[in-house]
Design an enzyme around this catalytic site. Structure first.
Site, PDB file in Angstrom:
ATOM      1  N   LYS A  10       0.840  -1.199   0.000  1.00 40.95           N
ATOM      2  CA  LYS A  10       0.000   0.000   0.000  1.00 40.95           C
ATOM      3  C   LYS A  10       0.885   1.263   0.000  1.00 40.95           C
ATOM      4  CE  LYS A  10      -3.773  -2.240   2.614  1.00 40.95           C
ATOM      5  NZ  LYS A  10      -4.592  -2.112   3.846  1.00 40.95           N
ATOM      6  N   TYR A  50     -12.211  -2.873  -2.814  1.00 46.80           N
ATOM      7  CA  TYR A  50     -12.739  -2.958  -1.449  1.00 46.80           C
ATOM      8  C   TYR A  50     -14.271  -2.955  -1.446  1.00 46.80           C
ATOM      9  CZ  TYR A  50      -8.109  -2.335   0.703  1.00 46.80           C
ATOM     10  OH  TYR A  50      -6.808  -2.509   1.138  1.00 46.80           O
ATOM     11  N   PHE A  58     -15.514   3.397   7.910  1.00 42.65           N
ATOM     12  CA  PHE A  58     -14.108   3.721   7.672  1.00 42.65           C
ATOM     13  C   PHE A  58     -13.760   3.817   6.188  1.00 42.65           C
ATOM     14  CE2 PHE A  58     -14.170  -0.968   8.053  1.00 42.65           C
ATOM     15  CZ  PHE A  58     -13.492  -1.350   6.909  1.00 42.65           C
ATOM     16  N   ARG A  86      -1.566 -14.588   4.022  1.00 40.60           N
ATOM     17  CA  ARG A  86      -2.299 -13.951   5.130  1.00 40.60           C
ATOM     18  C   ARG A  86      -1.553 -14.153   6.455  1.00 40.60           C
ATOM     19  NH1 ARG A  86      -6.677 -10.377   4.355  1.00 40.60           N
ATOM     20  NH2 ARG A  86      -7.502 -11.077   6.346  1.00 40.60           N
ATOM     21  N   THR A  92      -5.099  -7.554  10.851  1.00 37.01           N
ATOM     22  CA  THR A  92      -5.439  -6.253  10.273  1.00 37.01           C
ATOM     23  C   THR A  92      -5.023  -5.095  11.176  1.00 37.01           C
ATOM     24  OG1 THR A  92      -7.356  -7.303   9.227  1.00 37.01           O
ATOM     25  CG2 THR A  92      -7.373  -4.887   9.367  1.00 37.01           C
ATOM     26  N   ARG A 103       2.890  -6.976   9.412  1.00 38.02           N
ATOM     27  CA  ARG A 103       2.223  -5.884  10.139  1.00 38.02           C
ATOM     28  C   ARG A 103       2.718  -5.800  11.579  1.00 38.02           C
ATOM     29  NH1 ARG A 103      -3.771  -7.221   7.634  1.00 38.02           N
ATOM     30  NH2 ARG A 103      -3.663  -5.850   5.800  1.00 38.02           N
ATOM     31  N   ASN A 121      -1.555  -0.281   7.402  1.00 41.35           N
ATOM     32  CA  ASN A 121      -0.967  -1.576   7.745  1.00 41.35           C
ATOM     33  C   ASN A 121      -0.144  -2.179   6.608  1.00 41.35           C
ATOM     34  OD1 ASN A 121      -3.114  -2.201   6.139  1.00 41.35           O
ATOM     35  ND2 ASN A 121      -4.337  -3.147   7.763  1.00 41.35           N
ATOM     36  N   HIS A 124      -1.865  -5.319   1.570  1.00 36.73           N
ATOM     37  CA  HIS A 124      -3.136  -6.026   1.382  1.00 36.73           C
ATOM     38  C   HIS A 124      -2.821  -7.437   0.932  1.00 36.73           C
ATOM     39  CE1 HIS A 124      -7.084  -7.160  -0.069  1.00 36.73           C
ATOM     40  NE2 HIS A 124      -6.443  -7.667  -1.124  1.00 36.73           N
ATOM     41  N   GLU A 135      -9.768 -10.405  -7.292  1.00 33.19           N
ATOM     42  CA  GLU A 135      -8.794  -9.319  -7.181  1.00 33.19           C
ATOM     43  C   GLU A 135      -7.696  -9.431  -8.245  1.00 33.19           C
ATOM     44  OE1 GLU A 135      -7.543  -9.456  -3.065  1.00 33.19           O
ATOM     45  OE2 GLU A 135      -9.541  -8.942  -2.349  1.00 33.19           O
TER      46      GLU A 135
HETATM   47  N1  UDP Z   1      -9.524  -0.674   7.778  1.00 29.84           N
HETATM   48  C1  UDP Z   1      -9.580   0.497   8.516  1.00 29.84           C
HETATM   49  N2  UDP Z   1     -10.362   0.509   9.660  1.00 29.84           N
HETATM   50  C2  UDP Z   1     -11.045  -0.591  10.090  1.00 29.84           C
HETATM   51  C3  UDP Z   1     -10.969  -1.770   9.325  1.00 29.84           C
HETATM   52  C4  UDP Z   1     -10.201  -1.783   8.173  1.00 29.84           C
HETATM   53  O1  UDP Z   1      -8.958   1.495   8.177  1.00 29.84           O
HETATM   54  O2  UDP Z   1     -11.706  -0.519  11.129  1.00 29.84           O
HETATM   55  C5  UDP Z   1      -8.689  -0.706   6.533  1.00 29.84           C
HETATM   56  C6  UDP Z   1      -7.332  -1.376   6.766  1.00 29.84           C
HETATM   57  O3  UDP Z   1      -6.363  -0.659   5.980  1.00 29.84           O
HETATM   58  C7  UDP Z   1      -7.563  -2.780   6.239  1.00 29.84           C
HETATM   59  C8  UDP Z   1      -8.521  -2.523   5.084  1.00 29.84           C
HETATM   60  O4  UDP Z   1      -9.362  -1.471   5.547  1.00 29.84           O
HETATM   61  O5  UDP Z   1      -6.363  -3.413   5.839  1.00 29.84           O
HETATM   62  C9  UDP Z   1      -9.371  -3.699   4.703  1.00 29.84           C
HETATM   63  O6  UDP Z   1     -10.014  -4.219   5.856  1.00 29.84           O
HETATM   64  P1  UDP Z   1     -10.112  -5.794   6.115  1.00 29.84           P
HETATM   65  O7  UDP Z   1     -10.983  -5.994   7.314  1.00 29.84           O
HETATM   66  O8  UDP Z   1     -10.484  -6.481   4.846  1.00 29.84           O
HETATM   67  O9  UDP Z   1      -8.606  -6.157   6.548  1.00 29.84           O
HETATM   68  P2  UDP Z   1      -7.433  -6.940   5.784  1.00 29.84           P
HETATM   69  O10 UDP Z   1      -8.071  -7.953   4.893  1.00 29.84           O
HETATM   70  O11 UDP Z   1      -6.625  -5.908   5.026  1.00 29.84           O
HETATM   71  O12 UDP Z   1      -6.615  -7.554   6.890  1.00 29.84           O
HETATM   72 MG    MG Z   2      -9.677  -7.898   3.605  1.00 31.26          MG
END
Ligand code: UDP
Ligand code: MG
Length: 158
Positions: A10, A50, A58, A86, A92, A103, A121, A124, A135
């Site tokens: 990112k 997304y 958010f 993952r 996350t 992370r 973080n 992705h 994706e």
């Molecule tokens: N995100 C955020 N606030 C939240 C949850 C998610 O800013 O409360 C952002 C964060 O950058 C995250 C992305 O949205 O990586 C996608 O969220 P997801 O729950 O899919 O997490 P990921 O798959 O990236 O672990």
């Molecule tokens: Mg996700």
């Protein structure tokens, strides 16, 4: 089963000059690079990528974050690659991501914007098979995802 998964360094990873470090984390466990592109994501690409989050509180912060500057988008492959990536990426929430994960080792603390938790973080990674296929197809044409043999794929001398 051999899988392909979509990963993004990112814009915070680019801004912190961590692109090489992060690619290296994935290469070192033996994942294969199938495609890679440095992109300035558009608002439309953010909404498509997304889609599951577009209606969440958010989302405006997330869109601002992912489009603030260029990102490196790539496809990695390997046996069980979706879950492996993952695991390497970690939780996350930077605050709860375990040490040893990307992370956990490098991510920023969350930024607070009003009631939003704005989670920078670094990376992705696709969450499951369906997301990975969607994706990869969103960011790359079929001809851009290259299948080829690595030297260890060819080695049969054991
Ligand atoms: N995100 C955020 N606030 C939240 C949850 C998610 O800013 O409360 C952002 C964060 O950058 C995250 C992305 O949205 O990586 C996608 O969220 P997801 O729950 O899919 O997490 P990921 O798959 O990236 O672990
Ligand atoms: Mg996700």
């Amino acid at each position: 089963m051999y899988e392909k998964t979509l990963v993004i360094v990112k814009p915070d990873g680019v801004q912190r000059r961590m692109v090489g470090t992060l690619i290296s984390r994935f290469e070192k466990v033996g994942l294969k690079i199938h495609a890679m592109r440095f992109v300035q994501a558009t608002d439309e690409q953010s909404k498509a990528h997304y889609a599951e989050h577009v209606d969440k509180p958010f989302y405006p912060s997330l869109e601002a974050y992912i489009t603030v500057g260029p990102a490196l988008v790539f496809v990695l492959g390997g046996t069980g690659a979706i879950a492996k990536v993952r695991q390497l990426v970690g939780d996350t929430e930077p605050a709860s991501a375990l040490p040893g994960t990307i992370r956990g080792d490098y991510a920023h603390q969350p930024l607070e914007r009003g009631s939003d938790r704005f989670l920078c973080n670094l990376v992705h990674a696709s969450a499951n098979t369906e997301d990975a296929e969607r994706e990869v197809a969103l960011w790359f044409g079929p001809d851009e995802v290259l299948d080829y043999a690595m030297i260890d794929d060819m080695y049969t001398g054991l």
